[in-house]
Design a protein around this motif. Structure first.
Motif, PDB file in Angstrom:
ATOM      1  N   ASP A  95       0.822  -1.220   0.000  1.00  0.00           N
ATOM      2  CA  ASP A  95       0.000   0.000   0.000  1.00  0.00           C
ATOM      3  C   ASP A  95       0.852   1.264   0.000  1.00  0.00           C
ATOM      4  N   GLU A  96       1.801   1.316   0.918  1.00  0.00           N
ATOM      5  CA  GLU A  96       2.498   2.561   1.207  1.00  0.00           C
ATOM      6  C   GLU A  96       3.589   2.895   0.193  1.00  0.00           C
ATOM      7  N   PHE A  97       4.152   1.883  -0.476  1.00  0.00           N
ATOM      8  CA  PHE A  97       5.298   2.133  -1.346  1.00  0.00           C
ATOM      9  C   PHE A  97       5.006   1.855  -2.823  1.00  0.00           C
ATOM     10  N   ASP A  98       3.733   1.869  -3.176  1.00  0.00           N
ATOM     11  CA  ASP A  98       3.282   1.754  -4.552  1.00  0.00           C
ATOM     12  C   ASP A  98       2.740   3.112  -4.995  1.00  0.00           C
ATOM     13  N   PRO A  99       3.248   3.714  -6.086  1.00  0.00           N
ATOM     14  CA  PRO A  99       2.739   5.017  -6.524  1.00  0.00           C
ATOM     15  C   PRO A  99       1.238   5.022  -6.795  1.00  0.00           C
ATOM     16  N   PHE A 100       0.675   3.832  -7.112  1.00  0.00           N
ATOM     17  CA  PHE A 100      -0.765   3.720  -7.358  1.00  0.00           C
ATOM     18  C   PHE A 100      -1.540   3.341  -6.098  1.00  0.00           C
ATOM     19  N   SER A 198      10.702  17.965  -6.689  1.00  0.00           N
ATOM     20  CA  SER A 198      10.391  18.000  -8.121  1.00  0.00           C
ATOM     21  C   SER A 198       9.816  16.663  -8.594  1.00  0.00           C
ATOM     22  N   PHE A 199      10.171  15.574  -7.904  1.00  0.00           N
ATOM     23  CA  PHE A 199       9.589  14.254  -8.155  1.00  0.00           C
ATOM     24  C   PHE A 199       9.803  13.391  -6.917  1.00  0.00           C
ATOM     25  N   LYS A 200       9.106  12.254  -6.870  1.00  0.00           N
ATOM     26  CA  LYS A 200       9.187  11.365  -5.721  1.00  0.00           C
ATOM     27  C   LYS A 200       9.463   9.945  -6.194  1.00  0.00           C
ATOM     28  N   LEU A 201      10.441   9.282  -5.569  1.00  0.00           N
ATOM     29  CA  LEU A 201      10.784   7.905  -5.882  1.00  0.00           C
ATOM     30  C   LEU A 201      10.093   6.943  -4.922  1.00  0.00           C
ATOM     31  N   TRP A 202       9.644   5.797  -5.461  1.00  0.00           N
ATOM     32  CA  TRP A 202       8.960   4.761  -4.682  1.00  0.00           C
ATOM     33  C   TRP A 202       9.608   3.421  -4.981  1.00  0.00           C
ATOM     34  N   GLY A 203       9.655   2.538  -4.004  1.00  0.00           N
ATOM     35  CA  GLY A 203      10.174   1.209  -4.291  1.00  0.00           C
ATOM     36  C   GLY A 203       9.976   0.249  -3.141  1.00  0.00           C
ATOM     37  N   PHE A 204       9.889  -1.040  -3.469  1.00  0.00           N
ATOM     38  CA  PHE A 204       9.847  -2.064  -2.417  1.00  0.00           C
ATOM     39  C   PHE A 204      10.300  -3.411  -2.960  1.00  0.00           C
ATOM     40  N   PHE A 229      -1.676  18.307 -12.180  1.00  0.00           N
ATOM     41  CA  PHE A 229      -1.637  16.859 -12.337  1.00  0.00           C
ATOM     42  C   PHE A 229      -0.559  16.226 -11.457  1.00  0.00           C
ATOM     43  N   GLU A 230      -0.782  14.986 -11.078  1.00  0.00           N
ATOM     44  CA  GLU A 230       0.269  14.126 -10.544  1.00  0.00           C
ATOM     45  C   GLU A 230       0.430  12.966 -11.517  1.00  0.00           C
ATOM     46  N   LEU A 231       1.578  12.872 -12.183  1.00  0.00           N
ATOM     47  CA  LEU A 231       1.865  11.766 -13.086  1.00  0.00           C
ATOM     48  C   LEU A 231       2.463  10.621 -12.279  1.00  0.00           C
ATOM     49  N   ARG A 232       2.030   9.399 -12.590  1.00  0.00           N
ATOM     50  CA  ARG A 232       2.476   8.214 -11.849  1.00  0.00           C
ATOM     51  C   ARG A 232       2.999   7.170 -12.818  1.00  0.00           C
ATOM     52  N   ALA A 233       4.031   6.456 -12.399  1.00  0.00           N
ATOM     53  CA  ALA A 233       4.558   5.352 -13.204  1.00  0.00           C
ATOM     54  C   ALA A 233       5.214   4.334 -12.289  1.00  0.00           C
ATOM     55  N   SER A 234       5.132   3.060 -12.671  1.00  0.00           N
ATOM     56  CA  SER A 234       5.797   2.014 -11.900  1.00  0.00           C
ATOM     57  C   SER A 234       6.155   0.846 -12.798  1.00  0.00           C
ATOM     58  N   TYR A 235       7.205   0.139 -12.406  1.00  0.00           N
ATOM     59  CA  TYR A 235       7.584  -1.114 -13.051  1.00  0.00           C
ATOM     60  C   TYR A 235       7.771  -2.148 -11.958  1.00  0.00           C
ATOM     61  N   GLN A 236       7.196  -3.332 -12.168  1.00  0.00           N
ATOM     62  CA  GLN A 236       7.269  -4.385 -11.157  1.00  0.00           C
ATOM     63  C   GLN A 236       7.596  -5.711 -11.822  1.00  0.00           C
ATOM     64  N   ALA A 237       8.362  -6.546 -11.129  1.00  0.00           N
ATOM     65  CA  ALA A 237       8.688  -7.883 -11.622  1.00  0.00           C
ATOM     66  C   ALA A 237       8.474  -8.905 -10.518  1.00  0.00           C
ATOM     67  N   MET A 251       5.192  -6.071 -14.988  1.00  0.00           N
ATOM     68  CA  MET A 251       4.101  -5.149 -15.279  1.00  0.00           C
ATOM     69  C   MET A 251       4.615  -3.722 -15.255  1.00  0.00           C
ATOM     70  N   PHE A 252       4.202  -2.944 -16.244  1.00  0.00           N
ATOM     71  CA  PHE A 252       4.505  -1.521 -16.291  1.00  0.00           C
ATOM     72  C   PHE A 252       3.184  -0.765 -16.284  1.00  0.00           C
ATOM     73  N   ALA A 253       3.108   0.281 -15.491  1.00  0.00           N
ATOM     74  CA  ALA A 253       1.870   1.063 -15.388  1.00  0.00           C
ATOM     75  C   ALA A 253       2.205   2.545 -15.420  1.00  0.00           C
ATOM     76  N   ILE A 254       1.339   3.315 -16.059  1.00  0.00           N
ATOM     77  CA  ILE A 254       1.503   4.759 -16.103  1.00  0.00           C
ATOM     78  C   ILE A 254       0.125   5.391 -15.959  1.00  0.00           C
ATOM     79  N   GLY A 255       0.046   6.517 -15.265  1.00  0.00           N
ATOM     80  CA  GLY A 255      -1.251   7.157 -15.054  1.00  0.00           C
ATOM     81  C   GLY A 255      -1.103   8.603 -14.638  1.00  0.00           C
ATOM     82  N   ALA A 256      -2.245   9.263 -14.508  1.00  0.00           N
ATOM     83  CA  ALA A 256      -2.262  10.665 -14.098  1.00  0.00           C
ATOM     84  C   ALA A 256      -3.493  10.924 -13.250  1.00  0.00           C
ATOM     85  N   VAL A 257      -3.331  11.782 -12.246  1.00  0.00           N
ATOM     86  CA  VAL A 257      -4.429  12.171 -11.370  1.00  0.00           C
ATOM     87  C   VAL A 257      -4.544  13.691 -11.395  1.00  0.00           C
TER      88      VAL A 257
END
Length: 265
Positions: A95-100, A198-204, A229-237, A251-257
Motif C-alpha cells: 500500500d504505502e510504497f506503490d505510486p498507485f 520535483s519528483f518522488k521515488l517509490w520502491g519495495f 496533475f500528478e503523473l504516476r509510473a511504476s515497473y514491477q517484476a 508489469m509496467f503502469a503509467i497514469g495521471a491524477v
C-alpha cells in the motif's frame, strides 16, 4: 464520524477479447465507515473503527459487512493497542510504497500471488491483536498477532519498523503466516519513498517462502507533479523459486491524477 469514498471507473481490458466495464476502484476503493474516539482522561483515549467496501456501479454493498476494518482501541502515551480485523503489517508495504497505492489497473498486488503459493492472510487478518508505538523522533514500530481459531490461512504474527521524517519514509517488515499449503509461510519486505520535491521515488521488495515454493517481487516507481496533475509510473517484476521456478511476470503502469478540489479527483 461518518466517512467514505465513492469511486467509479470506466475500464477496457484487452486480452484476446476486449471487456468493457464500469467498476469501483479506479483511483480509490469505494467505502463507508464509522469511527469515534472518547477521551477517558489522564491522556487515555478509547476508539472504534468499522469500515466496509461499497460497489457503487451496482449498488451492491455485499450485505454491507465490515471486512475492510472493524477494530476497537486504547490509545495513550504508550501508543495504541488495537483489537479486531485489520490490515497485516506486511500488506502495508504494498500500500504505502506503490505510486498507485495498490489501487486500480496498475496496482502492485496484481502480481502478489503466483499459482503454487498457498493462501494466507495477505491483506487483512481476523481475531488480531495489534500494537503501534508512539512517535519516537521519526521512528515507528508495529506488531500484530492474529489467532487462527481453527481457520486455515488466518493465523499470523508480524513485526514492522521504520522511519518517517522529512522527505524519507522507509520500513522493514517480517511475518510468519499459517498457509493453506500445510505449513507456515515466511514473508519479509523492505520499502521506501524519497521526496525530491520535483519528483518522488517509490520502491519495495517482498519475498515469500512457502514450504516447497517461493516468490519474490520488486517494484520501482515515481510520481511527478505537473501543474494540477500528478503523473504516476511504476515497473514491477515477480519471479518464482523452488517449486514454481518456471513462473515469472512483469508489469509496467503509467497514469495521471487531476485534483478538482480537496475531495474530488
Amino acid at each position: 464520524t461518518i466517512f467514505g469514498i465513492v469511486d467509479l471507473a470506466a475500464r477496457a481490458v484487452d486480452n484476446d477479447d476486449t471487456m468493457y466495464r464500469l467498476e469501483s476502484g479506479g483511483l480509490s476503493t469505494s467505502r463507508l465507515g464509522f469511527r469515534g474516539v472518547e477521551d477517558l482522561g489522564g491522556g487515555l483515549k478509547a476508539g472504534f473503527w468499522i469500515e466496509g467496501e461499497l460497489l457503487p456501479d451496482t449498488g451492491n454493498a455485499s450485505g454491507m459487512t465490515w471486512q475492510r476494518r472493524s477494530t476497537v482501541s486504547l490509545m495513550g502515551g504508550f501508543g495504541e493497542l488495537r483489537l479486531g480485523r485489520d490490515k497485516v503489517p506486511t500488506n502495508l508495504t504494498w500500500d504505502e510504497f506503490d505510486p498507485f497505492r495498490d489501487t486500480g489497473v496498475g496496482r502492485s498486488s496484481r502480481l502478489s500471488a503466483a499459482r503454487g503459493i498457498g493462501s494466507y492472510a495477505f491483506s487483512r487478518a481476523n481475531n488480531a491483536v495489534g500494537y503501534f508505538t508512539p512517535a519516537m523522533g521519526g521512528f515507528f514500530g508495529q506488531a500484530m498477532v492474529a489467532a487462527g481459531e481453527n481457520t486455515s490461512g488466518n493465523k499470523y504474527a508480524g513485526l514492522r519498523g521504520g522511519y518517517r521524517a522529512g522527505p524519507l519514509v522507509a520500513a522493514f517488515t517480517y511475518a510468519s503466516a499459517d498457509s493453506t499449503s500445510g505449513d507456515d509461510a515466511a514473508i519479509w519486505s523492505l520499502g521506501g519513498t524519497y521526496d525530491f520535491k520535483s519528483f518522488k521515488l517509490w520502491g519495495f521488495y517482498n519475498a515469500v517462502d512457502d514450504v516447497n515454493a517461493g516468490q519474490s517481487n520488486w517494484l520501482l516507481g515515481a510520481t511527478l507533479p505537473v501543474g494540477g496533475f500528478e503523473l504516476r509510473a511504476s515497473y514491477q517484476a515477480m519471479s518464482g523459486d523452488e517449486g514454481i521456478s518456471d513462473q515469472e511476470a512483469d508489469m509496467f503502469a503509467i497514469g495521471a491524477v487531476y485534483n478538482l478540489s480537496k475531495r474530488t479527483a
